[in-house]
Design an enzyme around this catalytic site. Structure first.
Site, short mmCIF file in Angstrom:
data_model
loop_
_atom_site.label_atom_id
_atom_site.label_comp_id
_atom_site.label_asym_id
_atom_site.label_seq_id
_atom_site.Cartn_x
_atom_site.Cartn_y
_atom_site.Cartn_z
N ASP A 58 0.66 -1.06 0.09
CA ASP A 58 -0.11 -0.20 -0.09
C ASP A 58 1.02 1.17 -0.10
OD1 ASP A 58 -2.40 1.62 0.75
OD2 ASP A 58 -3.26 -0.13 0.92
N ASP A 67 -3.13 2.26 18.03
CA ASP A 67 -3.93 0.98 17.72
C ASP A 67 -3.06 -0.13 16.94
OD1 ASP A 67 -5.93 2.56 18.75
OD2 ASP A 67 -7.01 2.71 16.89
N HIS A 93 -4.01 5.58 3.41
CA HIS A 93 -4.50 4.21 3.04
C HIS A 93 -3.88 3.32 3.65
CE1 HIS A 93 -6.41 1.54 0.04
NE2 HIS A 93 -7.07 2.24 0.27
N ASN A 200 -13.69 -0.75 -7.81
CA ASN A 200 -14.92 0.17 -7.33
C ASN A 200 -15.42 0.48 -8.86
OD1 ASN A 200 -13.81 -0.18 -4.69
ND2 ASN A 200 -13.19 1.95 -4.55
N SER A 264 -11.39 -1.59 -1.11
CA SER A 264 -10.14 -1.91 -0.34
C SER A 264 -10.48 -2.39 0.74
CB SER A 264 -9.62 -0.63 -0.19
OG SER A 264 -8.59 0.07 -1.25
#
Length: 381
Positions: A58, A67, A93, A200, A264
């Site tokens: 990515d 996190d 992203h 998409n 994604s």
């Protein structure tokens, strides 16, 4: 506030941020409907992904995010230019996807923040694309590059059990890339399960997207919280399974939380689910796991499969249970042919496509559209 639409290859709109609002500690968790849909709590009774490494190919991953701390390994930058860590146009992203896969929350009892589907898995970040807003995108657009193919091989050689590619290209002018195809086959032969977003393009012609369409890849389409096909989700012969991809909560490197949509996210959830299955059944090969996901998917379409949902909604609990019935076997070589109808049956006006490596430096067909910032997290000491 309206979110500008995003192109199949190029990100045409910036992130849309609304003012951060105060939130109770459990606000983020309460909005993570996908974990309930995937029956994560039941799956976690068996495993949370410990011992499994998921490579995230990515825009980079912020391993210092509260996190994700301690879950992110030292990775590789296959690009070598563009935004750097700390810049606004870096690792948004990729961090979003890593949180979906292996977020573990933060704060007392880790009760705050994003919880991933495989919170004990490790993330291996491999930077192969540039973010929208990166000033180097113009440079990247004029460079063919082999970042994706090289990144797949590097991940396979550096311990990746699962390779997540929440990216792709479904532009009409693109074509399949032999180097990427060979890299995927190499990764499969090394025992890595390869997952990619289906695209998409559901409202723009359903053009074929690579790497999702390469043989052996688990291509993931998106559904909403009601189990309906997300309107943006590409419908094509290579669809393997579906997963949550709409109204998804994500963690950003700016310590904000967002909601967004895209295949994604669906691919990231599927990669996390695969991590759970691999942790429970480490001796099963990529082809066996792919078939296992197909055989155990729930809400299967009439006839067993279609181009919108693949074999149905991914079910990690059922896959883990059925995995005990399968004996490990040698990994087969995937034939150089397509699954299902293939491109010879493609719809009028559509075309095959490929990921352009560095050429566009964008998030492509697996692009996640980020709509709303939820709240800013503050680390607790």
């Amino acid at each position: 506030m309206k979110v500008r639409s995003l192109g199949a290859l190029l990100l045409t709109g910036a992130l849309v941020l609304l003012p951060a609002t105060a939130a109770q500690a459990d606000t983020i968790r309460a909005q993570q409907w996908a974990l309930d849909a995937l029956d994560a709590e039941r799956a976690w009774a068996t495993t949370k992904g410990r011992g499994i490494t998921v490579a995230v190919l990515d825009t980079g991953v912020d391993g210092t995010h509260p996190d994700l701390e301690d879950n992110v390994l030292k990775g590789k930058d296959m690009i070598g230019f563009g935004a750097r860590q700390g810049d606004k146009a870096w690792a948004r992203h990729g961090t979003n996807m890593a949180g979906i896969i292996a977020g573990h929350g933060h704060g007392p009892g880790r009760a705050d923040g994003v919880l991933g589907i495989a919170p004990e898995a490790k993330i291996l970040p491999v930077r192969v694309i540039l973010e929208d807003g990166d000033k180097s995108r113009t440079k990247a657009r004029n460079t063919r590059g082999t970042a994706l193919a090289d990144g797949i091989r590097w991940a396979a050689d550096h311990g990746a059990d699962v390779i997540n590619m929440s990216l792709g290209d479904d532009s009409e002018s693109a074509h399949a890339d032999a180097r990427e195809d060979a890299a995927v086959q190499y990764a499969l032969s090394k025992g890595a399960v390869v997952v990619a977003s289906a695209g998409n393009g559901g409202e723009k012609g359903d053009h074929i997207s690579y790497p999702a369409a390469y043989p052996g890849v688990i291509a993931v389409t998106a559904v909403d919280r009601y189990g309906a096909r997300a309107s943006f989700s590409t419908r094509r012969w290579y669809a393997t399974v579906s997963a949550p991809g709409d109204d998804i909560v994500m963690a950003g490197p700016d310590r904000e939380y967002y909601k967004g949509w895209g295949t994604s996210a669906a691919a990231a959830f599927a990669s996390g689910a695969v991590a759970l299955v691999r942790a429970a059944h480490p001796d099963l090969g990529p082809a066996q796991i792919k078939r296992l996901l197909e055989d155990t998917a729930e809400d299967s379409p009439s006839g067993g499969r279609d181009d919108s949902f693949g074999y149905g909604f991914i079910d990690p609990v059922a896959a883990i249970a059925k995995g005990t019935e399968i004996k490990p076997a040698a990994a087969p070589a995937y034939p150089k042919k397509y699954f299902g109808q293939g491109p010879s049956k493609q719809e009028p006006g559509s075309s095959t496509s490929s990921w352009l490596g560095l050429a566009a430096g964008a998030l492509g067909a697996g692009l996640l559209v980020v709509a709303t910032v939820l709240w800013r997290t503050r680390r607790r000491t």
